[in-house]
Design a protein around this motif. Structure first.
Motif, PDB file in Angstrom:
ATOM      1  N   LYS A   1       2.546   1.794  -3.272  1.00 50.47           N
ATOM      2  CA  LYS A   1       1.551   2.234  -4.254  1.00 50.47           C
ATOM      3  C   LYS A   1       1.279   3.730  -4.144  1.00 50.47           C
ATOM      4  O   LYS A   1       1.063   4.393  -5.164  1.00 50.47           O
ATOM      5  CB  LYS A   1       0.263   1.429  -4.059  1.00 50.47           C
ATOM      6  CG  LYS A   1      -0.875   1.798  -4.940  1.00 50.47           C
ATOM      7  CD  LYS A   1      -0.862   1.035  -6.210  1.00 50.47           C
ATOM      8  CE  LYS A   1      -2.156   1.308  -6.975  1.00 50.47           C
ATOM      9  NZ  LYS A   1      -2.143   0.756  -8.287  1.00 50.47           N
ATOM     10  N   ILE A   2       1.323   4.269  -2.920  1.00 53.59           N
ATOM     11  CA  ILE A   2       1.082   5.713  -2.754  1.00 53.59           C
ATOM     12  C   ILE A   2       2.391   6.504  -2.775  1.00 53.59           C
ATOM     13  O   ILE A   2       2.439   7.653  -2.397  1.00 53.59           O
ATOM     14  CB  ILE A   2       0.245   6.037  -1.500  1.00 53.59           C
ATOM     15  CG1 ILE A   2       0.957   5.619  -0.222  1.00 53.59           C
ATOM     16  CG2 ILE A   2      -1.135   5.417  -1.602  1.00 53.59           C
ATOM     17  CD1 ILE A   2       0.281   6.106   1.054  1.00 53.59           C
TER      18      ILE A   2
ATOM     19  N   LYS B   1       0.836  -1.210   0.000  1.00 52.55           N
ATOM     20  CA  LYS B   1       0.000   0.000   0.000  1.00 52.55           C
ATOM     21  C   LYS B   1       0.863   1.248   0.000  1.00 52.55           C
ATOM     22  O   LYS B   1       0.610   2.193  -0.755  1.00 52.55           O
ATOM     23  CB  LYS B   1      -0.919   0.037   1.231  1.00 52.55           C
ATOM     24  CG  LYS B   1      -2.166  -0.738   1.093  1.00 52.55           C
ATOM     25  CD  LYS B   1      -3.170  -0.531   2.223  1.00 52.55           C
ATOM     26  CE  LYS B   1      -2.628  -0.054   3.517  1.00 52.55           C
ATOM     27  NZ  LYS B   1      -3.567  -0.050   4.622  1.00 52.55           N
TER      28      LYS B   1
ATOM     29  N   ILE C   1      -6.793   1.245  -0.217  1.00 54.42           N
ATOM     30  CA  ILE C   1      -6.378   2.647  -0.110  1.00 54.42           C
ATOM     31  C   ILE C   1      -7.602   3.543   0.001  1.00 54.42           C
ATOM     32  O   ILE C   1      -7.653   4.445   0.848  1.00 54.42           O
ATOM     33  CB  ILE C   1      -5.468   3.036  -1.286  1.00 54.42           C
ATOM     34  CG1 ILE C   1      -4.124   2.307  -1.162  1.00 54.42           C
ATOM     35  CG2 ILE C   1      -5.266   4.552  -1.352  1.00 54.42           C
ATOM     36  CD1 ILE C   1      -3.257   2.358  -2.407  1.00 54.42           C
TER      37      ILE C   1
END
Length: 108
Positions: free
Chosen positions: A54-55, A51, A95
């Protein structure tokens, strides 16, 4: 789409068993019996690392936030880049769920 390389009846049965479970409580009970707490922590840590990658968090931020080693972060990053796209099946929804929870906390 990537495919698990292990062709094994017991692995197929394991995945079938997971799909038979209904809801979080049943999942928790099953995995509590099947995995050690350390294994569960490792799996959940990898998902958190995915996560954060990914951000677009940096390795050092992820290491600080999760306690994951740079080797683990690198392994997860490789999976995100050239794996079976399994993380992608859940990351956008996770998310979005996290953002919604943060929004609700700010309102209260």
């Amino acid at each position: 789409m990537g495919e698990i390389n292990i062709k094994d009846k017991t692995l197929d049965e394991f995945f079938d068993a997971i799909m038979m479970l209904n809801g979080r409580e049943e999942l928790q009970r099953f995995f509590e019996d099947v995995c050690t707490i350390r294994e569960l922590h490792s799996i959940s840590q990898r998902l958190e690392v995915a996560k954060l990658l990914k951000i677009r968090k940096t390795y050092s931020e992820i290491e600080k936030d999760t306690g994951a080693s740079t080797a683990t972060i690198s392994r997860v990053n490789r999976s995100l880049q050239s794996g079976a796209q399994g993380y992608e099946l859940v990351l956008d929804n996770l998310i979005a769920k996290n953002l919604e929870e943060k929004r609700k906390r700010k309102q209260n």
